[in-house]
Design a protein around this motif. Structure first.
Motif, short mmCIF file in Angstrom:
data_model
loop_
_atom_site.label_atom_id
_atom_site.label_comp_id
_atom_site.label_asym_id
_atom_site.label_seq_id
_atom_site.Cartn_x
_atom_site.Cartn_y
_atom_site.Cartn_z
N SER A 34 -9.17 1.46 -7.50
CA SER A 34 -8.72 -0.24 -6.99
C SER A 34 -9.79 -0.51 -7.73
O SER A 34 -9.34 -1.90 -7.82
N SER A 37 -7.24 -1.43 -10.69
CA SER A 37 -6.20 -1.80 -11.28
C SER A 37 -6.02 -1.81 -9.62
O SER A 37 -5.35 -2.01 -8.52
N GLU A 39 -4.16 -4.92 -7.41
CA GLU A 39 -3.61 -5.92 -7.40
C GLU A 39 -2.48 -7.05 -7.61
O GLU A 39 -3.86 -8.06 -7.77
N GLU A 41 -1.62 -9.79 -6.82
CA GLU A 41 -1.57 -10.80 -6.14
C GLU A 41 -3.73 -11.27 -5.58
O GLU A 41 -4.49 -11.76 -4.86
N GLU A 42 -4.00 -10.23 -6.16
CA GLU A 42 -5.74 -10.17 -6.09
C GLU A 42 -6.78 -10.04 -7.18
O GLU A 42 -8.14 -10.03 -7.46
N GLN A 102 4.68 -14.53 -6.26
CA GLN A 102 4.94 -13.21 -6.48
C GLN A 102 6.89 -13.15 -7.31
O GLN A 102 6.91 -12.99 -8.22
#
Length: 190
Positions: A34, A37, A39, A41-42, A102
């Protein structure tokens, strides 16, 4: 029969040891994945919080300010409110909104400040660095300017931020401003 039971016990013990190792190492493995990598959008969630910011003014003194960064609009937009409280540019204020689009698989940021400044950035990831970069634009003197913000040395309670410029299409970058971020805690009295 005794030999068979001993072999079964040995096999059972090996399986139990493997299971224990797997269980004990799983949180570490998941944490590494985590952290390495996030996401898309994070990618800029690390920035959310209340920060004391400081920088070298170039004359041996320190400039200081506060940057409050929060998620808004159902957690889909990151909004920044930056203000300089001490130093050569005391009274300077700026704000930005950043959003992950997105549909286009990209980050965008719009910045505006109380000096009439406005910038439009596109976000990027370069190793562990998070970057917001402007498009190249031609200056009146014919030079072509790109600018970027680089977030790096990102930790739970601190990070570094550089404002850089390039006049050669991004081949080389010149540092214009380096800010150290330190997260405000309850013990800071804020």
């Amino acid at each position: 029969m005794i030999m068979m039971i001993e072999k079964r016990i040995d096999f059972t013990m090996v399986l139990a040891q493997c299971f224990i190792l797997l269980v004990l190492s799983s949180p570490v493995l998941f944490a590494q994945v985590s952290e390495e990598s996030p996401e898309p959008e994070e990618l800029f969630d690390f920035w959310v919080g209340e920060w004391n910011v400081s920088w070298d003014e170039g004359d041996g003194s320190k400039g200081r300010g506060i940057n409050i960064v929060e998620k808004t609009l159902d957690g889909t937009v990151i909004q920044e409110n930056f203000s300089i409280t001490e130093g050569q540019q005391s009274g300077f204020k700026g704000t930005s909104i950043s959003v992950y689009q997105q549909r286009f698989e990209r980050w965008k940021q719009a910045w505006a400040d109380n000096n009439g400044g406005y910038y439009d950035f596109t976000g990027d990831l370069d190793g562990e660095k998070r970057i917001f970069r402007t498009e190249m634009r031609e200056l009146p003197d014919g030079r072509r300017l790109m600018q970027r913000m680089v977030f790096y040395d990102i930790a739970e309670d601190s990070l570094m931020w550089d404002w850089e410029a390039s006049y050669d299409g991004g081949e080389t970058w010149t540092l214009n401003w380096r800010i150290r971020y330190n997260r405000i805690t309850e013990t800071d009295g804020n």
